[in-house]
Write an enzyme that holds these catalytic residues in place. Structure first.
Site, PDB file in Angstrom:
ATOM      1  N   TYR A 258      11.840  -1.580  -4.077  1.00 49.99           N
ATOM      2  CA  TYR A 258      11.716  -0.018  -4.592  1.00 49.99           C
ATOM      3  C   TYR A 258      12.679   1.037  -4.971  1.00 49.99           C
ATOM      4  CZ  TYR A 258       7.292   0.186  -1.382  1.00 49.99           C
ATOM      5  OH  TYR A 258       6.189  -0.543  -1.535  1.00 49.99           O
TER       6      TYR A 258
ATOM      7  N   ARG B 147       0.868  -1.251   0.419  1.00 44.18           N
ATOM      8  CA  ARG B 147      -0.387   0.022   0.028  1.00 44.18           C
ATOM      9  C   ARG B 147       1.217   1.839   0.037  1.00 44.18           C
ATOM     10  NH1 ARG B 147      -4.967  -0.582   4.562  1.00 44.18           N
ATOM     11  NH2 ARG B 147      -4.736   1.745   3.775  1.00 44.18           N
TER      12      ARG B 147
ATOM     13  N   ARG C 275      11.718   5.928   2.847  1.00 40.61           N
ATOM     14  CA  ARG C 275      12.050   7.347   2.924  1.00 40.61           C
ATOM     15  C   ARG C 275      12.913   7.853   4.454  1.00 40.61           C
ATOM     16  NH1 ARG C 275       6.942  10.901   2.150  1.00 40.61           N
ATOM     17  NH2 ARG C 275       5.950   9.229   3.031  1.00 40.61           N
TER      18      ARG C 275
ATOM     19  N   ASP D 286       2.075   4.788  -0.252  1.00 41.73           N
ATOM     20  CA  ASP D 286       2.046   6.215   0.373  1.00 41.73           C
ATOM     21  C   ASP D 286       1.512   7.827  -0.671  1.00 41.73           C
ATOM     22  OD1 ASP D 286       1.992   5.763   3.289  1.00 41.73           O
ATOM     23  OD2 ASP D 286       4.075   6.471   3.186  1.00 41.73           O
TER      24      ASP D 286
END
Length: 285
Positions: A124, A61, A212, A63
């Protein structure tokens, strides 16, 4: 909890991508904000002329503002509906969906498949440029500009201390009842020929803001604001450090999701639902 599909239904795997800049993340929101899940579910309902909405389950999921190139989801559809629409469904979705989200394939999933719980890793990429002139205007929606020269060797040395199974509470936004123990399988930086620095971040799963936050800590090492051992010390402390900045979402892209062989899907799904603890840790969370 079982991954058995209800009688009369077929589990369908979707491979998709999206530009996240105009979405309030993947998941549907109570206040009706625009989301990736909402757009796909609405389009699926429209093109199949169904009176009901079929809910998607996603591998990761993302952001608000985060992109995806290799996202995976699944949906359980009535068998008759799937047989009626399967040959034309992909093209019809392409005609109905907005241009910032695409479904690339729709396939009948093997037994035991769950887009979220069967996954063994997610990969990622975070992209940054330290060019003094800024970001190429054509890439501005996908690359962060860092206004300091970055030392990639120092960043990779710091990253090495973070790889492995750890409690990443210091790099996550905690959620009630959720563990922050993760196995970070890969974390490394490379400078591409065009000068853009690209972080590859691969783990069995991620907690909220983890990628992040890790990138933010490593950028502070790269620009000389913190020593190489600082990110490892933050991890060991186990609490949020106000100096760890959660970098902006637009530099982040979900690139790929990995799954085991078909005969291991159900076992992996069961395993992934078990809340983990580190050796010697209390068992509550």
């Amino acid at each position: 909890m079982s991954d058995d599909v209800q009688p009369g239904f077929v589990r369908v795997r979707l491979d998709l991508s999206y530009d996240g800049r105009d979405f309030s993340g993947w998941a549907k929101q109570a206040r009706g904000q625009r989301t990736v899940q909402g757009e796909i579910e609405d389009a699926l309902k429209t093109v199949t002329r169904s009176p009901e909405t079929f809910e998607l389950t996603v591998a990761g999921r993302t952001d608000a503002g985060v992109h995806a190139r290799g996202q995976v989801a699944h949906v359980d559809l009535p068998g008759e509906l799937w047989e009626e629409h399967r040959e034309k469904l992909l093209r019809r979705l392409a005609g109905r969906l907005p241009h910032d989200v695409r479904v690339w394939s729709l396939t009948e999933a093997p037994a035991g498949f769950n887009a979220r719980f069967s996954a063994v890793w997610r990969r990622y990429a975070y992209r940054v440029t330290d060019h003094p002139g800024g970001v190429d205007p054509l890439l501005r929606g996908h690359v962060l500009w860092h206004d300091w020269t970055l030392d990639m060797d120092a960043m990779n040395e710091a990253a090495a201390a973070l790889v492995g199974e750890h409690d990443f509470a210091a790099y996550c936004k905690k959620r009630e009842g959720a563990t922050t123990i993760r196995t970070l399988q890969e974390l490394r930086w490379e400078r591409r020929p065009d000068g853009i620095m690209e972080a590859t971040v691969k783990a069995d799963a991620f907690c909220h803001n983890m990628v992040r936050s890790l990138v933010g800590a490593l950028l502070f090492v790269g620009d000389g604001h913190r020593p190489v051992d600082w990110p490892g010390k933050v991890l060991a402390a186990g609490v949020r450090d106000s100096a760890v900045h959660v970098v902006r979402p637009h530099g982040l892209t979900l690139e790929e999701v990995g799954y085991p062989a078909d005969d291991q899907l159900a076992a992996r799904s069961r395993e992934a639902r078990n809340k983990r603890t580190l050796p010697g840790a209390a068992g509550c969370c």
